[in-house]
Write a protein that holds these residues in place. Sequence first.
Motif, PDB file in Angstrom:
ATOM      1  N   UNK C 115      12.797 -21.838  -5.235  1.00 53.11           N
ATOM      2  CA  UNK C 115      13.061 -23.275  -5.284  1.00 53.11           C
ATOM      3  C   UNK C 115      14.541 -23.567  -5.006  1.00 53.11           C
ATOM      4  N   UNK C 116      15.439 -22.862  -5.691  1.00 49.11           N
ATOM      5  CA  UNK C 116      16.869 -23.158  -5.526  1.00 49.11           C
ATOM      6  C   UNK C 116      17.335 -22.738  -4.124  1.00 49.11           C
ATOM      7  N   UNK C 117      16.759 -21.640  -3.603  1.00 49.59           N
ATOM      8  CA  UNK C 117      17.164 -21.199  -2.265  1.00 49.59           C
ATOM      9  C   UNK C 117      16.732 -22.233  -1.216  1.00 49.59           C
ATOM     10  N   UNK C 118      15.619 -22.922  -1.467  1.00 47.55           N
ATOM     11  CA  UNK C 118      15.195 -23.976  -0.544  1.00 47.55           C
ATOM     12  C   UNK C 118      16.175 -25.159  -0.563  1.00 47.55           C
ATOM     13  N   UNK C 119      16.857 -25.369  -1.704  1.00 49.04           N
ATOM     14  CA  UNK C 119      17.889 -26.421  -1.714  1.00 49.04           C
ATOM     15  C   UNK C 119      19.071 -25.988  -0.843  1.00 49.04           C
ATOM     16  N   UNK C 120      19.352 -24.688  -0.803  1.00 46.85           N
ATOM     17  CA  UNK C 120      20.431 -24.190   0.068  1.00 46.85           C
ATOM     18  C   UNK C 120      20.052 -24.382   1.541  1.00 46.85           C
ATOM     19  N   UNK C 121      18.759 -24.181   1.845  1.00 47.11           N
ATOM     20  CA  UNK C 121      18.290 -24.388   3.220  1.00 47.11           C
ATOM     21  C   UNK C 121      18.456 -25.873   3.594  1.00 47.11           C
ATOM     22  N   UNK C 122      18.074 -26.766   2.679  1.00 45.82           N
ATOM     23  CA  UNK C 122      18.255 -28.208   2.933  1.00 45.82           C
ATOM     24  C   UNK C 122      19.722 -28.532   3.192  1.00 45.82           C
ATOM     25  N   UNK C 123      20.613 -27.999   2.360  1.00 46.88           N
ATOM     26  CA  UNK C 123      22.045 -28.276   2.499  1.00 46.88           C
ATOM     27  C   UNK C 123      22.559 -27.774   3.855  1.00 46.88           C
ATOM     28  N   UNK C 124      22.009 -26.655   4.321  1.00 46.03           N
ATOM     29  CA  UNK C 124      22.434 -26.091   5.606  1.00 46.03           C
ATOM     30  C   UNK C 124      21.987 -26.988   6.752  1.00 46.03           C
ATOM     31  N   UNK C 125      20.745 -27.470   6.683  1.00 41.23           N
ATOM     32  CA  UNK C 125      20.226 -28.359   7.727  1.00 41.23           C
ATOM     33  C   UNK C 125      21.046 -29.652   7.764  1.00 41.23           C
TER      34      UNK C 125
END
Lengths: 301, 301, 301
Positions: C115-125
Amino acid sequence: MQNLDKNDYLEALISSITDSYIEQPSFLPNKGIVIEITELLRKLIFPGYFDKEDTDYMYLRYYVGSLLIEVRGKLQKQICRALLHETATICSDDAEALSEKITVDFLKKIPELREILLTDVDATLDGDPAARNKHEIIFAYPGIFAIGTYRIAHELHLLGVPLIPRIMTEYAHSVTGIDIHPGARIGHHFFIDHGTGVVIGETTEIGNFVKIYQGVTLGAISTRGGQSLYGKKRHPTLEDEVTVYSSTSILGGETIIGRGTVIGSNAFLTKSVSSDVRVSIKSPELSFKDLKQREQDETSG
Amino acid sequence: MQNLDKNDYLEALISSITDSYIEQPSFLPNKGIVIEITELLRKLIFPGYFDKEDTDYMYLRYYVGSLLIEVRGKLQKQICRALLHETATICSDDAEALSEKITVDFLKKIPELREILLTDVDATLDGDPAARNKHEIIFAYPGIFAIGTYRIAHELHLLGVPLIPRIMTEYAHSVTGIDIHPGARIGHHFFIDHGTGVVIGETTEIGNFVKIYQGVTLGAISTRGGQSLYGKKRHPTLEDEVTVYSSTSILGGETIIGRGTVIGSNAFLTKSVSSDVRVSIKSPELSFKDLKQREQDETSG
Amino acid sequence: MQNLDKNDYLEALISSITDSYIEQPSFLPNKGIVIEITELLRKLIFPGYFDKEDTDYMYLRYYVGSLLIEVRGKLQKQICRALLHETATICSDDAEALSEKITVDFLKKIPELREILLTDVDATLDGDPAARNKHEIIFAYPGIFAIGTYRIAHELHLLGVPLIPRIMTEYAHSVTGIDIHPGARIGHHFFIDHGTGVVIGETTEIGNFVKIYQGVTLGAISTRGGQSLYGKKRHPTLEDEVTVYSSTSILGGETIIGRGTVIGSNAFLTKSVSSDVRVSIKSPELSFKDLKQREQDETSG
């Protein structure tokens, strides 16, 4: 029909690639095997750390023996190919005799290599407050990987082996981001922390108990001379107990950093510095803008 | 009992991971295979350098032929998956026809790719006094690895292939520390020395005979606009025969460095520079403290 | 005869290496297997992205289940070896019970990690105009590789596992050039762009929605204290929504960068900065020399 057309373009492609390949020398070392050899040597220097199976103590002697014999065979063959590639004149028998001699001379250096690499491990433990123990350092620290590979490659370089030493140090460069040329001369108790971006040029000389941090370049002032500069001392000298903090560049073959001197981060040096000095840059002035204020201006505008 | 409990937490884990996986598209290229393809293409461009077995000249044509056919099959399949992933509307048959066409068009470019990459090898030999010969450069130099992978990825990018080009250049980034976006446009005789930390952004334009050193960023001024900036020219233009020394940043889509200009180390440029200029920073003032003296003060205090 | 001589030097070598090996502890984790575990965990967090075979949806539950059981077995064994290595006193049974408990506690965290790693993916996009979609980011972005590996290693670090977390983050460091210590504390929506040369020290604290660019060091002011500094907060704190542009160093355990503040490129900070400020360096003066002119002088001289 369509299949034939396909074969046509394939045939043409194959020919153009094959033809362009003729100029290649018939003897070249094999990069994959040179990397295998590097890993085998790391296992020999630190047995038990890098092996996929657990090491059984009863059989350690046989394990070490088998590693040594494997390295000897592979290294001798690659050295022979490198010699034949470099010096077209040498006859195959002479190359084989010479590579056997070089291989034996090199293998006899392994205990020495292990000894000096252990001083680098000590220096790392002393230098890094985050290090828990020597095992963590041997397993995980990129500085030890790069320095160890350099020390192996430097021995082969001193024994006159072409190509292979550079393939080894560039392998370590790709694993660690630390680029040490096999020709550099480096004393004992050498510590590189973090290391990404470190560059140590071919004619660099480094004393004992030296510490270097990420992004440090020990380089040449200018390479506009290209090949004409080969062999000239183009890179600096660091005397014993010098420390160079992150992202600092020290350039030039006549630049000498005196014993015990500490160079701060982000410095750019092309002149010598005497012993026991602390050099730091007057960091450039900072400007501060209040973002909140600015946004208000923008909205109120 | 304990076993059942274990199964309980396992079942729950499996469900929560599987459920969260539903949103994933049914077609994705396979990263491992894309990396295999990159390595196969490097073998095709420089046969004999990267193969584990020795190359037998008599069979070179068959060797090259078999590599080509292997690449064609793998590349076509991965391109098809990438196309289906990107454009949900496309039907599977169209995707297959299109990926076959793209694959053939790409393979026909290989001799051209080999030719331009050999100009990069020449530029490297001219530019690096430590380089002994072209073989050392092809085997070991990270710049050639990164530029070669970029040139392959850029062709696929021009042919409209999604995802795969970036996977290729990020593979080279992880091997070399050199980050070149497949969208950048780069001329012949391109030389990157050492290279760790180099960043070349998506809309960068680089002319012929350009030299770049470790830690150079050709980047955007600000990315606060995020996705809204996509497609806009955000990265600089370097004209022919420009040299940029280590750790210099050149930012902005309207920043143009004129033909033959040389930018020194550690500069930070957001404005254009005309042709045939030598730009260097007035290095920040250095402060020197005598450590010996200081230690005496401390002890005498 | 010659063969005997050869055996002589081999025997001597084998002895000297074997003898020097005695001091090594009998239990050590296995680096190769720890790396396998890291890759298995990445597959579990993003199934389908990192597998060599195509994933069949019907069997996804079984696929995830088999991965989980493989990780559990391997991780538990390596944790046990690490515990036995660290604390000589612990008995083997206690170590096995403890490592089973740690392994289960860790595996239960996987959905949270995802879940938290998906927030990092969002921040990268959001942060990178060149990013086309989340799949490209998960496949190819080194920042996501390094942050994901850090988040896995940090959990094991919190559960008191020795050695293994650092082996994991140094593996990511070698793949990405991004060096994050497992001890650092990092919030959600964390974005690292390009990343080569980034160093995040052991006692660093980073809030939510923080952005960091290549070459940024979050480090200690001085490590001259060596091991005596262990445990002390030596690295800075970045509050929520801080952005730090490329090649900037922020040093010191008492240095706090306030919420929403933006630090420009190439800065060197050892003092705190309040909230919502834009800090930028007055770039050092540039000198311009006309190369054409100079060449004329030279030739006309």
